[in-house]
Write an enzyme that holds these catalytic residues in place. Structure first.
Site, PDB file in Angstrom:
ATOM      1  N   GLN A   1      -4.462  -1.589   9.736  1.00 54.80           N
ATOM      2  CA  GLN A   1      -4.405  -2.934   9.157  1.00 54.80           C
ATOM      3  C   GLN A   1      -5.001  -3.951  10.131  1.00 54.80           C
ATOM      4  O   GLN A   1      -4.589  -4.032  11.285  1.00 54.80           O
ATOM      5  CB  GLN A   1      -2.940  -3.283   8.834  1.00 54.80           C
ATOM      6  CG  GLN A   1      -2.762  -4.569   8.078  1.00 54.80           C
ATOM      7  CD  GLN A   1      -3.347  -4.535   6.662  1.00 54.80           C
ATOM      8  OE1 GLN A   1      -3.237  -3.542   5.955  1.00 54.80           O
ATOM      9  NE2 GLN A   1      -4.013  -5.603   6.270  1.00 54.80           N
TER      10      GLN A   1
ATOM     11  N   ASP B   1     -10.796   3.400   4.328  1.00 53.56           N
ATOM     12  CA  ASP B   1     -11.189   1.993   4.189  1.00 53.56           C
ATOM     13  C   ASP B   1     -12.713   1.869   4.170  1.00 53.56           C
ATOM     14  O   ASP B   1     -13.259   0.863   3.731  1.00 53.56           O
ATOM     15  CB  ASP B   1     -10.646   1.179   5.384  1.00 53.56           C
ATOM     16  CG  ASP B   1      -9.641   0.122   4.954  1.00 53.56           C
ATOM     17  OD1 ASP B   1      -9.518  -0.111   3.742  1.00 53.56           O
ATOM     18  OD2 ASP B   1      -8.982  -0.455   5.840  1.00 53.56           O
TER      19      ASP B   1
ATOM     20  N   LYS C   1       0.842  -1.197   0.000  1.00 59.23           N
ATOM     21  CA  LYS C   1       0.000   0.000   0.000  1.00 59.23           C
ATOM     22  C   LYS C   1       0.880   1.251   0.000  1.00 59.23           C
ATOM     23  O   LYS C   1       0.632   2.205  -0.748  1.00 59.23           O
ATOM     24  CB  LYS C   1      -0.928  -0.003   1.221  1.00 59.23           C
ATOM     25  CG  LYS C   1      -2.058  -1.024   1.084  1.00 59.23           C
ATOM     26  CD  LYS C   1      -2.780  -1.301   2.393  1.00 59.23           C
ATOM     27  CE  LYS C   1      -3.807  -2.413   2.197  1.00 59.23           C
ATOM     28  NZ  LYS C   1      -4.425  -2.894   3.431  1.00 59.23           N
TER      29      LYS C   1
END
Ligand code: NAD
Length: 294
Positions: free
Chosen positions: A97, A120, A53
């Site tokens: 994460q 997200d 990422k």
């Protein structure tokens, strides 16, 4: 092979080239879009995802920060850390994460992310907006799958879409995005009876289960569009999806490969959401009212 391939790497490259132009535009007015990725503990797979990422951000001129916190970090420490990122003007998107270590309540952490930086799209506010079809940050994996359908020129409206899997990060948001795009949606899951019979009705099939090659050719209607979200590693190290690619490609009209399908698109849509967050913060982007999905 009769099916045409929806190539996630090619589409990602095209989209990322467009994003680079938007990043340059922002940088010309003194704003460098920034993504902060927070990882807690030493999970090797998570470390790889996080590194990918960060690299993807840098490749298009965005700023990225990876914050690796010790596995012993407490929930309060993590939330305090996120609060600092929430007020950091160099950071437009925050991603934590998952999974987090056991002592931390993931929901509490996700809800601590400022709504304007929840790239997200997992916080309750974003989920609510997704339900009414006004999401600024659709969850990256299903958003990527929708872009793949668009890229292939698949008309979703009026089609019967069958989603296999009902997770909060893939199956459910996928079903909502398809619904907003005008599909008639059926969601299948581990308790579904006659899975094959239902999947066979799908003009569009999205597999998000985590079971290697479980969708076989006999379950697919000839000419269906098949999107494979699954990523499964076989004992010999090979990566395969939830769809039995070799047989289903003989039946479907379009199919996504694994690897090189939805996987790269997930990161691409994370870049898209972060860029959107930066443009919104810089006042050059739309508010929710004109970001309605379908
Ligand atoms: P999950 O384990 O949270 O959910 C799996 C879903 O499959 C559940 O809703 C369950 O009810 C359903 N299911 C399980 N067995 C079933 C069966 N026999 N028949 C029908 N449904 C069944 O998984 P997830 O996080 O949604 O991920 C699904 C897959 O997608 C995994 O392989 C994961 O690695 C992959 N994934 C890929 C990306 C990407 O970027 N491409 C992103 C996220 C997840």
């Amino acid at each position: 092979m009769t099916a045409k391939l929806i190539d996630g790497n090619q589409l990602s490259q095209e989209l990322r080239a467009e994003f680079r132009v938007r990043v340059d535009r922002l940088r010309s007015i003194g704003v460098t879009p920034g993504l902060a990725v927070v990882i807690v503990g030493d999970d090797p797979a998570s470390k790889v995802y996080v590194r990918n990422k960060a690299r993807a951000c840098e490749a298009i001129g965005m700023h990225s920060e990876v914050h690796a916190l010790a596995a012993s970090t407490t929930e309060a420490e993590l939330i305090a850390f996120i609060s600092r990122l929430n007020t950091n003007p160099a950071i437009h998107g925050i991603l934590v994460q998952l999974p987090l270590p056991r002592q931390i309540d993931s929901r509490a952490v996700i809800e601590a992310i400022a709504a304007a930086k929840d790239v997200d799209g997992f916080a309750y506010g974003n989920i609510g907006e997704l339900v009414v079809g006004e999401s600024l940050f659709p969850p990256c994996t299903p958003f990527g799958a929708m872009k793949m359908l668009e890229f292939a020129g698949v008309a979703v409206e009026g089609k019967h879409a069958v989603v296999i899997g009902r997770s909060n990060i893939v199956g459910k948001p996928m079903a909502l995005l398809l619904l907003h795009a005008g599909a008639t949606v059926t969601v299948c899951h581990s308790r579904t009876r006659d899975l094959a019979g239902i999947v066979r009705q799908g003009d569009i099939v999205v597999a998000a289960v985590g079971k290697p090659r479980m969708v076989t050719a006999d379950m697919v209607k000839p000419g269906a569009v098949v999107i494979d979200v699954g990523i499964n590693r076989l004992p010999d190290g090979k990566l395969v999806g939830d769809v039995d690619f070799d047989t289903v490609k003989e039946i479907a009209s379009w199919i996504t490969p694994v690897p090189g399908g939805v996987g790269p698109m997930t990161i691409t849509m994370l870049l898209s959401n972060t860029l959107k967050a930066a443009e919104t913060a810089a006042g050059i982007r739309a508010t929710r009212a004109d970001t309605r999905i379908g």
